[in-house]
Structure formats: structure tokens, C-alpha cells
Design an enzyme around this catalytic site. Structure first.
Site, PDB file in Angstrom:
ATOM      1  N   SER A 135      48.063  40.085  38.396  1.00 45.90           N
ATOM      2  CA  SER A 135      47.732  40.774  39.655  1.00 45.90           C
ATOM      3  C   SER A 135      47.904  42.280  39.542  1.00 45.90           C
ATOM      4  O   SER A 135      48.736  42.778  38.784  1.00 45.90           O
ATOM      5  CB  SER A 135      48.639  40.264  40.769  1.00 45.90           C
ATOM      6  OG  SER A 135      48.411  38.918  41.001  1.00 45.90           O
ATOM      7  N   GLU A 170      49.146  26.341  36.399  1.00 46.27           N
ATOM      8  CA  GLU A 170      49.973  26.825  37.505  1.00 46.27           C
ATOM      9  C   GLU A 170      49.646  26.079  38.792  1.00 46.27           C
ATOM     10  O   GLU A 170      50.517  25.733  39.566  1.00 46.27           O
ATOM     11  CB  GLU A 170      49.761  28.330  37.717  1.00 46.27           C
ATOM     12  CG  GLU A 170      50.699  28.894  38.777  1.00 46.27           C
ATOM     13  CD  GLU A 170      50.510  30.388  39.000  1.00 46.27           C
ATOM     14  OE1 GLU A 170      51.500  31.103  38.923  1.00 46.27           O
ATOM     15  OE2 GLU A 170      49.373  30.833  39.252  1.00 46.27           O
TER      16      GLU A 170
END
Lengths: 376, 405
Positions: free
Chosen positions: B130, B245
Site C-alpha cells: 500500500s 491473505e
């Protein structure tokens, strides 16, 4: 290890759905609903031919001797078509009562008739979840006196099974002198509820107190799981219709299904509803395969489906916009079915209270108070 | 519906239960998200690998146990460790994301170099995905590299980088092909955290902990061979990792455990000497949550069955993160309400409940946002499971009413 429906169960669903779309589409249901009987002879015969009435009747009594999950899957599928039928009372609750409390002669007389769809049995056990509006039934010298309310499938029935307190179970012919049946007109016209008033009515008792009490407990569990399955089927159909409509309906030159606000409403419905399938299937599985878990699972399935069903009913109607509010789309038939299921045999707060008692989480005097509902 | 386990799994379950009985006292309890694993952690990890209870399917030549994938065995392990309240080994960015990715798309040399130390807990990884302006729209990331003398020269900024303050390495997405379309210009690089030009600043969250960091990169030099896949393939490689994930967040076992602690709390905590469990309003909230947990638990069994059959669980799998993280947050919320004024206490205050419910309540918000936010999850469900169309992309001037300036 295989958690889910078998191929046979999937085929059963398919054949029922085919029957519903060909023989009992919404236009047919609308006509039957006007009669307020919660029953139609043609639909009934079609369902008899499909063999669904025999599911919970043991083979020795001419039934199919299948599992409770099979019956729950049928209830779910019938709700998908908002089908008016006496399946809940006659084919799910009644066989349970006969098997637990009936003597050999009673079983031999009634179970084959249930299996063949030759009788319609209304079930008066609502007072097990608390008596309202002065409902009270007593047995004096073998005769019934008093009234019971919210009797399931009351208007279509030719026979009634009623609870007298928590440990007596009575079988009554609908034509008995002194018995009066009054319609309790509800929101859901695909099923009927009624009031039975008894004035010195002759009856046949089923089982000793211990057996009758056990049968009534089982009936409540069976009924609650079936009502949860019914809400599951109704809510899934509402979501399916909503998605179909949202793809067709255009505003601002695009299908309303492409607006994120509506996508998120639909995702909320789907994300809440999909795990309900597993919950209802598991609860139904426990009824005959893991009976020690069934009472608690029935409470949770009933309460959780009441909550999720209500949310789906409201949200679907909202996504349909003005059309969802009209009679034209017929969406309200499922909305009302879900509303019916939420209250009958214990609303969500009531059954969660029972679930807490089952887990020993309430003070003794409170538990006694709830149990006392039944010994009215 | 067949809920029985074959005989060999019954024996396996018993073996795991026995192991836990004998060894639970060796299990570490320190939070590996805030510190490097200590010796107790490393010893526990080594023991679990030896028994095949963690890194179970990592091949032997890379230091793992080398078992064939076995969904039922994995499920039994998770169940029993969770029931015993014992850690099933290090579950960090390296073990849960990097290792599966290298095993799937890494080179032989990369596997040998990185997998053994990572699963033993000796090499700690951070994840560099991110950026301040690339969150849900990750592929628009701007951290970039040019190539000079056989090195990438990297500049940019990463955010939400867990463990960066003590990590040895970072797997990082960097735009290496500025002229390619946004999904095709990214590379997946493996970078030591001690290179010159890396500046790590802790990012304190609402919990007061610095579980995250900002990572600033200024002319960081990395040899061009420190790449997984080819240049421009980073988006595909990252999706291998994200797949690992996605399945993890929102697992109903966490909710079950939290629920059991909540039941204990409501039975033990009193007001005017009466247990809070006797409050009908709070108890009803508890029961409502129990119904939702049961639905998610059986949904999990259904997903497990789909996995066993090699079928895609579809919607039943897609909703786990959305529902599970919200459910956990609400469980903590009820615990706080049960505790009342004592529920707002924090940082080891006198009278603070040991359940650390406020920290959980706040941290859960982070989990609802991270790893594909709640709103992104709803878009995924609407578009992929329900077949609803994507929102059209507008150009300036397209708006039919009022817009266009």
C-alpha cells in the site's frame, strides 16, 4: 466428511422447482390465496405425486423413511414458490408427534394416511411458547374445554392435534360436536391459522404424560427448524427476484444494478443469507442425527433466520423501489411469509431466551418462569 | 450430509491433542506483531516444524515438514490448537504470504535462500504494497525504479507496513515499467531493510501501538536480480500472495474463542453483586451473536467440503472476511458494554479487564479496512457472486445532472 446436500436432495429440489414453475406459478398462488384456506386440491395432489408427504414416515408405515434434512429442504423449496400447502403441520410436525407419542394402533392408522397425503392435520401447539388472549385448554373427564389460538393449517385440516398443557396431547376430529373453528386472518394468505374453541369435545389421547411431553418438545423443535427453512427459501427467492429486477430496470441510462448503493444492499443480503443455508441444513441434520444438539440448534436457526429473513424482506422491497410496494410484482407474498415465520412457534427474542436456558445462562427463577408459559 | 472423519484422521486428531497436553507449557505468548520472535518462539517454531504442525506442506529441501497438502489434517490442526488456546506457530507476512508465493512462482535459488530461514522465524519480512494514494486501487501505486548499472534505483513511499521496524527484508511492489498500463508496469522485488536510503517511521494507530510504519525510499539501490517473476509481472505475483491473505481474515474460530471468553466474562463480572449474564438485554445480544457465529461456523464446514472436492466455494468463501471481521468487532463491543465504565479503561489501568477488549475493538476496525476493505468486499460479492455490473467509469462532462464542470 461432506457438509452439504446430497445429489438426491439436489434432484428433489429440482423436481419440486419444475413442478412449481409449471403447475403452481405465482398467478396460481394468487388465486389460491384469495380462498384464505392455505390449501389447494390440485397443488396438493401434485405434491402427493412427487412423494414429499412420505418423507418423514418410516418405511414400515408405507413411507419413504428419509431424513429430517430432506423434509427441511422440501419446506425451503416450497417457500421459494410461496406454495399454499399443509406440509408443515401434516408432514413435518404430525409425523413427529405420532412417532414419539402414538401407540401402535394410532401409528398404523395415521402414518400411512400422512404418507399418502390422505389427511390434513392442523397442529395447535402455539401455547407451548406462551398463551395469549386467554387461550387455555383443559381436559375434564376425557372431554376438552377451552380454546387454543394460532393453530397451524387450521382452515384446511380435517383432524387436529392439540397440546393440553405441556404433557397431554389430544387428537380431535374436525367435525367433532362442540368444536368451533374460526379463521385468524393473517398477512400470509398462503397458509392458514385459526382459533379452535372446545365445548365438551371428545378426543383421543396420545401417549402417557412423559411420552406426550417428549413428543411436544420434538414437535416444537421440528416446527422451528421447518419455519427457519421456510424463511431461508423465501428470502433466497426474494433476493433472486431482486437481482433479476435490478438488472432489467434502467434509470439514468444504466441498469440500477450498476449503482454501488444498490450493489452494497444486495451484497449485504447475500453475505447474511448464504451462511444461513449451512445453519439451517445443520440444524435439520441434528434433528435425527445429533438429537442432543437439536433443541439449541432449532432455537438458533429459528431466531437467526427471523433476523436475516426480515432484513432481506425489507431490503429487497427497497431495491425494487415503488414496484416492490405494489401488488403487481407479488414480492409481498414472500415478505409476508417471512413475517409469518418470524412469529409462529416463538419470535426471535423468545427462542433466544430458550437457547440461553438450554445453556444454563439464566437464573433459575427466570428459567422456571419461561417454562411456566407452558403450564398455563 | 456426512460429518464423519475417516479413521486415520481420528488417530491424527488424538495425536495432536496428546501433543498439546504435553507441550502447551512450551508455547510462547509474546505478540510477534510488535517484536521479533524471541528464543521461546524460535524453539516452539522448530518443534512444530519437526512434528509437521506448522510449515506442514513446505518441502523438506526448504526446511519444512514435506507433507502432501491435506485439507482435513490442516483443519484438525487449526481446530485443536485453537481449542487449546495455543499458537500454531508464526503466522507473519513471511510465513503466510512470501513462502507460498516463492514456492509457487519463485526460482529454485530464491526458495533455497529465503524459505528455510523464514519458516524458522529467523528472517522477518515486511510487505510493501500500500501507498498513501494507492489503497483499494493498489495497481495505481507510484513507488518507482529506474535501472542503472545492473541496479534498480528505487524512490517512493509505502504505508501500513507491519513489522518494518524490526524486519530483515521486504517484499515490495515497485513500478519499473512507467510506460506500460498500470497493471503491467509493476515488479515484485525482494529488498533488505538495511539498505541506505530506507527511512522507517512508526505509524501510531488509534490503539496507541505502532503496529504499522511508513517506509520512505530515496535512491535505494537493489541488484536487478532481486525480483520474483519477470519485470512487469508484479501484479500477478502479488495476486498469488493476496490469495493466501484473503482466506485468513475473518475465520470463525477467532469469533468462537472470543465468544467463549465473553460468556465467561458475563458470568463472572457483576453489577451490584449480580452477574451481568442475568441482564436480559445484554444476554439477548450475546445470543444474537452466537447465532451468527454458528452460521459462520457451518458455512466454514461447507467451504471446507468444497475445498476437499476441489470445487470453488464461491459466495460462501467470499463473505468470510466481510462477516467475520465485523462479527469479531461486535463481540468486543458487547464485552465493553458488559463492563460499562470499567470497559473504557486502557493501558493496564487499575480495574481494567484482562480481556483487552478496547484494543481488540479498535484493532478490528483496522482488519475491516485492511486486506480489501469492507466496501471492496461488497463490490467483489456483488460483481463476482451476484453478477451485478461494474459501475461505469465516467469522464468529466459525462454527468447527466448538475455535474460536468
Amino acid at each position: 466428511m461432506d457438509f452439504g446436500l446430497s445429489d438426491e436432495q439436489k434432484q428433489l429440489i429440482e423436481s419440486l422447482r419444475r413442478f412449481i414453475s409449471q403447475q403452481a406459478p405465482l398467478d396460481t398462488v394468487r388465486e389460491v390465496a384469495k380462498t384464505n384456506q392455505g390449501y389447494d386440491p390440485d397443488i396438493h395432489q401434485g405434491l402427493v405425486d412427487l412423494g414429499i408427504y412420505s418423507i418423514l414416515v418410516p418405511e414400515e408405515y408405507g413411507g419413504a423413511g428419509l431424513t429430517f434434512l430432506d423434509a427441511a429442504v422440501v419446506q425451503e423449496t416450497l417457500a421459494g414458490g410461496v406454495i399454499p400447502s399443509t406440509y408443515l403441520g401434516t408432514s413435518i410436525i404430525a409425523p413427529t408427534l405420532f412417532q414419539v407419542a402414538g401407540n401402535d394402533a394410532q401409528k398404523a392408522e395415521w402414518l400411512p394416511k400422512i404418507s399418502a397425503g390422505e389427511c390434513r392435520i392442523g397442529v395447535g401447539i402455539s401455547e407451548l411458547c406462551g398463551a395469549r388472549a386467554g387461550a387455555k385448554l383443559t381436559l375434564n373427564a376425557g372431554k376438552l374445554q377451552g380454546k387454543v389460538l394460532s393453530v397451524i393449517d387450521a382452515m384446511a385440516a380435517d383432524t387436529y392435534l392439540v397440546a393440553v398443557g405441556r404433557d397431554t396431547l389430544a387428537l380431535v376430529d374436525a367435525k367433532s360436536p362442540g368444536l368451533k373453528v374460526t379463521q385468524m386472518t393473517g398477512i400470509d394468505r398462503t397458509r392458514s391459522l385459526g382459533e379452535l374453541t372446545f365445548n365438551d369435545v371428545a378426543c383421543e389421547l396420545m401417549g402417557e404424560p412423559a411420552a406426550a411431553s417428549a413428543a411436544l418438545e420434538q414437535a416444537l423443535i421440528a416446527g422451528r427448524i421447518a419455519l427457519a427453512a421456510d424463511t431461508l427459501g423465501a428470502a433466497q427467492e426474494m433476493l433472486r427476484r431482486t437481482l433479476e429486477y435490478a438488472q432489467q430496470r434502467e434509470q439514468f441510462n444504466r441498469p440500477i444494478a450498476s449503482f454501488q448503493s444498490l450493489k452494497h444492499l444486495c451484497a449485504d443480503m447475500a453475505a447474511n443469507l448464504e451462511p444461513c443455508r449451512s445453519l439451517v441444513w445443520y440444524a435439520a441434520h441434528t434433528f435425527d442425527q445429533r438429537p442432543e444438539e437439536a433443541a439449541l440448534m432449532a432455537c438458533h436457526a429459528k431466531a437467526h433466520l427471523a433476523e436475516v429473513g426480515t432484513m432481506v424482506a425489507r431490503t429487497s422491497t427497497e431495491v425494487f423501489g415503488g414496484m416492490g410496494f405494489t401488488d403487481l410484482m407479488g414480492l409481498h407474498y414472500w415478505f409476508k411469509r417471512i413475517g409469518f415465520n418470524r412469529q409462529v412457534l416463538g419470535g426471535p427474542e423468545h427462542v433466544r431466551d430458550e437457547a440461553a436456558i438450554l445453556q444454563g445462562w439464566v437464573p433459575e427463577n427466570h428459567a422456571k418462569g419461561v417454562a411456566a408459559y407452558a403450564s398455563y | 450430509m456426512d460429518l464423519s472423519y475417516p479413521e486415520k484422521y481420528k488417530a491424527f486428531r488424538q495425536e495432536v491433542i496428546d501433543f498439546l497436553k504435553q507441550n502447551a507449557n512450551l508455547a510462547p505468548t509474546a505478540d510477534f506483531r510488535l517484536h521479533r520472535p524471541d528464543q521461546k518462539w524460535l524453539d516452539w517454531q522448530a518443534l512444530l516444524i519437526e512434528k509437521g504442525y506448522t510449515a506442514r506442506t513446505v518441502p523438506k529441501q526448504y526446511g519444512g515438514y514435506g507433507a502432501e497438502p491435506d485439507i482435513l489434517a490442516e483443519s484438525i490442526l487449526t481446530e485443536e490448537f485453537s481449542r487449546a488456546g495455543v499458537s500454531q506457530g508464526l503466522d507473519n507476512q513471511g510465513t503466510s504470504m512470501l513462502v507460498p508465493t516463492l514456492l509457487e512462482v519463485g526460482t529454485e535459488a530464491q526458495r533455497q535462500q529465503w524459505v528455510p530461514g523464514t519458516i524458522r522465524g529467523e528472517i522477518i519480512w515486511a510487505q510493501g504494497y500500500s501507498e498513501p494514494s494507492a489503497g483499494s486501487d493498489l495497481a495505481s501505486l507510484k513507488t518507482h525504479a529506474r535501472v542503472e548499472d545492473g541496479h534498480f534505483i528505487i524512490n517512493g513511499q509505502k504505508i501500513w507496513t507491519s513489522s518494518a521496524q524490526f524486519a530483515d527484508m521486504i517484499f515490495i511492489l515497485v513500478r519499473t515499467e512507467p510506460d506500460a498500463p498500470k497493471h503491467k508496469g509493476i515488479s515484485y522485488l525482494l529488498m533488505p531493510m538495511d539498505l541506505p536510503g530506507i527511512d522507517i517511521r512508526p505509524l501510531v494507530t488509534m490503539t496507541g501501538d505502532a503496529t504499522f510504519n511508513e517506509v520512505f525510499l530515496t535512491d535505494v539501490k537493489l541488484p536487478v536480480d532481486q525480483i520474483v517473476g519477470k519485470r512487469g509481472d508484479g501484479w500477478q505475483v502479488a495476486n498469488v500472495t493476496l490469495k493466501y491473505e484473503r482466506g485468513k481474515l475473518g475465520n470463525p474460530r477467532e469469533a468462537q474463542q472470543r465468544f467463549e471468553r465473553l460468556v465467561d466474562l458475563m458470568q463472572q463480572e457483576t453489577i451490584n453483586g449480580t452477574p451481568l449474564m442475568e441482564n436480559a438485554v445484554l444476554r439477548d445480544r450475546l445470543l444474537r451473536l452466537q447465532g451468527r457465529i454458528l452460521a459462520m461456523t457451518y458455512n466454514g464446514q461447507r467451504v471446507l467440503s468444497s475445498d476437499l472436492k476441489g470445487e470453488n466455494p464461491g459466495l460462501a468463501g467470499m463473505l468470510i472476511k466481510l462477516n467475520g471481521t465485523w462479527l469479531n468487532h461486535e463481540l468486543a463491543g458487547l464485552a465493553i458494554d458488559v463492563l460499562g465504565e470499567l470497559g473504557i479503561l486502557y493501558d493496564n489501568s487499575p480495574y481494567e479487564n484482562e480481556g483487552d477488549w478496547q484494543r481488540k475493538y479498535m484493532f478490528d476496525l483496522g482488519l475491516m479496512i485492511g486486506g480489501g476493505s469492507t466496501q471492496i468486499q461488497k463490490n467483489i460479492i456483488a460483481e463476482r457472486a451476484l453478477g451485478m455490473p461494474k459501475e461505469p467509469k465516467y469522464a468529466p462532462g459525462d454527468f447527466p445532472i448538475g455535474g460536468g464542470n
